[in-house]
Design an enzyme around this catalytic site. Structure first.
Site, PDB file in Angstrom:
ATOM      1  N   ASP A 235      38.115  46.645  45.438  1.00  0.00           N
ATOM      2  CA  ASP A 235      38.555  47.263  46.686  1.00  0.00           C
ATOM      3  C   ASP A 235      40.049  47.584  46.525  1.00  0.00           C
ATOM      4  OD1 ASP A 235      38.869  48.159  49.228  1.00  0.00           O
ATOM      5  OD2 ASP A 235      38.512  46.265  50.227  1.00  0.00           O
TER       6      ASP A 235
ATOM      7  N   ARG B 129      24.782  36.223  50.792  1.00  0.00           N
ATOM      8  CA  ARG B 129      24.818  36.387  49.335  1.00  0.00           C
ATOM      9  C   ARG B 129      23.421  36.543  48.745  1.00  0.00           C
ATOM     10  NH1 ARG B 129      30.090  35.338  47.585  1.00  0.00           N
ATOM     11  NH2 ARG B 129      31.156  33.636  48.638  1.00  0.00           N
TER      12      ARG B 129
HETATM   13  P1  IMP Z   1      40.170  43.404  46.225  1.00  0.00           P
HETATM   14  O1  IMP Z   1      40.923  42.209  45.751  1.00  0.00           O
HETATM   15  O2  IMP Z   1      40.754  44.020  47.462  1.00  0.00           O
HETATM   16  O3  IMP Z   1      39.910  44.447  45.149  1.00  0.00           O
HETATM   17  O4  IMP Z   1      38.772  42.905  46.723  1.00  0.00           O
HETATM   18  C1  IMP Z   1      37.885  42.385  45.846  1.00  0.00           C
HETATM   19  C2  IMP Z   1      37.337  41.062  46.315  1.00  0.00           C
HETATM   20  O5  IMP Z   1      37.237  40.981  47.730  1.00  0.00           O
HETATM   21  C3  IMP Z   1      35.965  40.968  45.726  1.00  0.00           C
HETATM   22  O6  IMP Z   1      35.994  40.105  44.613  1.00  0.00           O
HETATM   23  C4  IMP Z   1      35.140  40.470  46.880  1.00  0.00           C
HETATM   24  O7  IMP Z   1      34.992  39.060  46.758  1.00  0.00           O
HETATM   25  C5  IMP Z   1      35.914  40.771  48.137  1.00  0.00           C
HETATM   26  N1  IMP Z   1      35.432  41.998  48.812  1.00  0.00           N
HETATM   27  C6  IMP Z   1      36.038  43.206  48.861  1.00  0.00           C
HETATM   28  N2  IMP Z   1      35.306  44.094  49.543  1.00  0.00           N
HETATM   29  C7  IMP Z   1      34.201  43.425  49.925  1.00  0.00           C
HETATM   30  C8  IMP Z   1      33.023  43.826  50.677  1.00  0.00           C
HETATM   31  O8  IMP Z   1      32.829  44.962  51.103  1.00  0.00           O
HETATM   32  N3  IMP Z   1      32.099  42.843  50.865  1.00  0.00           N
HETATM   33  C9  IMP Z   1      32.233  41.574  50.399  1.00  0.00           C
HETATM   34  N4  IMP Z   1      33.294  41.181  49.682  1.00  0.00           N
HETATM   35  C10 IMP Z   1      34.280  42.095  49.464  1.00  0.00           C
END
Ligand code: IMP
Ligand code: MG
Length: 182
Positions: free
Chosen positions: A101, A166
Site C-alpha cells: 500500500d 484472515r
Molecule cells: P503499507 O505498509 O502501507 O505498504 O501496507 C502494507 C501492510 O499493511 C500490509 O503488510 C498489510 O498487513 C497492511 N494492509 C495494507 N492495506 C491493507 C488492506 O487493504 N487490508 C488488510 N491489510 C492491509
C-alpha cells in the site's frame, strides 16, 4: 460496523495467479537455492500456497511486522514483533508480503533483510494497491506482483481487519459506514 462487500479476487483466480508467480520466480532464480523471508502475519496464507509451488531448494524465514496507519491511510509507525534471527550472507533472498500500500512495511522488511548482507534480494507481493496521491515509491520496484487492485480495504486470504477475516478463501472488499477502515 464494517461489512463485507464485493469479491475483488476470487479463489480460483488467486490459485491460478499463485501458480504463474511461482513459474516466474522459478524462471528468475533457476536452480539456485532460495531463501524466502515472509512478512507475517498477513502473508501467511499466500506464503503457504506459494512455497508449495516452488521446486528449488528453499529455506523459509519470517519477520513479524506490524504497521500502524493514520485515519487517512498514511503510513504510520512500523513495529517489528520479530526480526531475522540468522545470517543471510551469500544467500539469494525473496521477500514475500501480502499487499503493498504505502510501501512502509516492505521498506522496513527490505532494510532488515539488507542489514544481513544477502547476495541478492528481490520482492514479491500478492496485491499492489493503486494509490492516487502519496503512491509508494516502491510500487514500481517490486519484482513479482500478483494483482493490481483499486484503493479499497481488502480482507481474506490472510489479510485482516482488526484481526478478523484472515480465513476467508477469497479477497473481499470491506466497507465501513463513515469511510474505509484502515
Ligand atoms: P503499507 O505498509 O502501507 O505498504 O501496507 C502494507 C501492510 O499493511 C500490509 O503488510 C498489510 O498487513 C497492511 N494492509 C495494507 N492495506 C491493507 C488492506 O487493504 N487490508 C488488510 N491489510 C492491509
Ligand atoms: Mg502485513
Amino acid at each position: 460496523m464494517p461489512r463485507l462487500s464485493v469479491v475483488i479476487v476470487p479463489r480460483n483466480q488467486i490459485r491460478r495467479r499463485v501458480g504463474e508467480l511461482a513459474a516466474e520466480i522459478t524462471e528468475a532464480f533457476g536452480n539456485r537455492g532460495l531463501t524466502i523471508v515472509g512478512v507475517l502475519d498477513g502473508a501467511l496464507v499466500f506464503l503457504a500456497d506459494l512455497i508449495r509451488r516452488l521446486p528449488m531448494r528453499l529455506e523459509l524465514l519470517t519477520v513479524g511486522v506490524r504497521s500502524y496507519r493514520g485515519r487517512d491511510g498514511t503510513a504510520g509507525e512500523i513495529e517489528f514483533r520479530h526480526r531475522l534471527r540468522t545470517d543471510l550472507a551469500g544467500q539469494h533472498v525473496l521477500i514475500v508480503d501480502d499487499i503493498l500500500d504505502t510501501g512502509a512495511t516492505l521498506s522496513a522488511a527490505l532494510e532488515e533483510t539488507m542489514s544481513h548482507e544477502p547476495a541478492s534480494c528481490r520482492t514479491c507481493v500478492l496485491l499492489r494497491k493503486k494509490r492516487g496521491r502519496g503512491g509508494s515509491s516502491l510500487a514500481g520496484a517490486v519484482d513479482f506482483v500478483g494483482f493490481d487492485i483499486p484503493d479499497v480495504f481488502v480482507v481474506g486470504y490472510g489479510l485482516d481487519f482488526d484481526g478478523r477475516y484472515r480465513n476467508l478463501p477469497d479477497i473481499v472488499a470491506l466497507q465501513q459506514v463513515g469511510g474505509q477502515p484502515r
